[in-house]
Design a protein around this motif. Sequence first.
Motif, PDB file in Angstrom:
ATOM      1  N   THR A 122     -59.960   9.307 -23.277  1.00 10.10           N
ATOM      2  CA  THR A 122     -61.335   9.800 -23.385  1.00 10.10           C
ATOM      3  C   THR A 122     -62.329   8.705 -23.012  1.00 10.10           C
ATOM      4  O   THR A 122     -63.338   8.970 -22.350  1.00 10.10           O
TER       5      THR A 122
ATOM      6  N   LEU B  19     -65.285  17.678 -22.675  1.00  8.60           N
ATOM      7  CA  LEU B  19     -64.818  16.918 -23.838  1.00  8.60           C
ATOM      8  C   LEU B  19     -65.453  17.487 -25.102  1.00  8.60           C
ATOM      9  O   LEU B  19     -66.611  17.914 -25.084  1.00  8.60           O
ATOM     10  N   HIS B  20     -64.704  17.441 -26.193  1.00 13.52           N
ATOM     11  CA  HIS B  20     -65.265  17.813 -27.495  1.00 13.52           C
ATOM     12  C   HIS B  20     -66.219  16.702 -27.915  1.00 13.52           C
ATOM     13  O   HIS B  20     -65.949  15.515 -27.707  1.00 13.52           O
TER      14      HIS B  20
ATOM     15  N   THR C   9     -66.959  15.328 -30.701  1.00 15.11           N
ATOM     16  CA  THR C   9     -66.430  14.316 -31.616  1.00 15.11           C
ATOM     17  C   THR C   9     -65.626  13.269 -30.851  1.00 15.11           C
ATOM     18  O   THR C   9     -65.779  12.064 -31.087  1.00 15.11           O
ATOM     19  N   LYS C  10     -64.780  13.722 -29.938  1.00 14.03           N
ATOM     20  CA  LYS C  10     -63.986  12.778 -29.139  1.00 14.03           C
ATOM     21  C   LYS C  10     -64.877  11.933 -28.244  1.00 14.03           C
ATOM     22  O   LYS C  10     -64.669  10.724 -28.093  1.00 14.03           O
TER      23      LYS C  10
ATOM     24  N   ARG D 120     -66.632   9.249 -30.335  1.00 15.13           N
ATOM     25  CA  ARG D 120     -65.722   8.125 -30.624  1.00 15.13           C
ATOM     26  C   ARG D 120     -65.534   7.239 -29.397  1.00 15.13           C
ATOM     27  O   ARG D 120     -65.494   6.010 -29.499  1.00 15.13           O
TER      28      ARG D 120
END
Length: 149
Positions: free
Chosen positions: A40, A65-66, A68-69, A72
Amino acid sequence: MPDADFNLSEFLPYLLNQAADRQSMAFSPAYRARYGMLRTEWRVLFHLGQYGEMTAKRICEMAQLHKTKASRAVAALEAKRFLRRREVAEDRRHALLRLTPAGRAAYAHLYDAARAFDMEVQTRLTVEDARVLKRCLIKLAASEDAGGP
């Protein structure tokens, strides 16, 4: 009752996933070994390198992409000093992300590695097969309706 003619190993979404995972894992040492990045993080870095300054929300949309990912990954890249955040004056909930000089250097190196890897992958196919595969993958990736029930 299950269809005797259906075979998971020939199910197109399964095959696409298997091929993508295998190629992704084969390329991962290029960014993991030298830069300690996860997939990611590499994707976020590449979107900023390719398209310039943008918000994490925009990267999520483009890279699918989500959030949350992506969050991060942004935090990890910031900790590694590969990117910087700049608050958007009109909306302080959002920040524009941009690569630092170290991020641009990592991007340049990984860009070359990705091009070489792509060329190597394509040598496993005929020129025509590679052209058709790319055309089909672009078509599938762009389709709004996944054709679900």
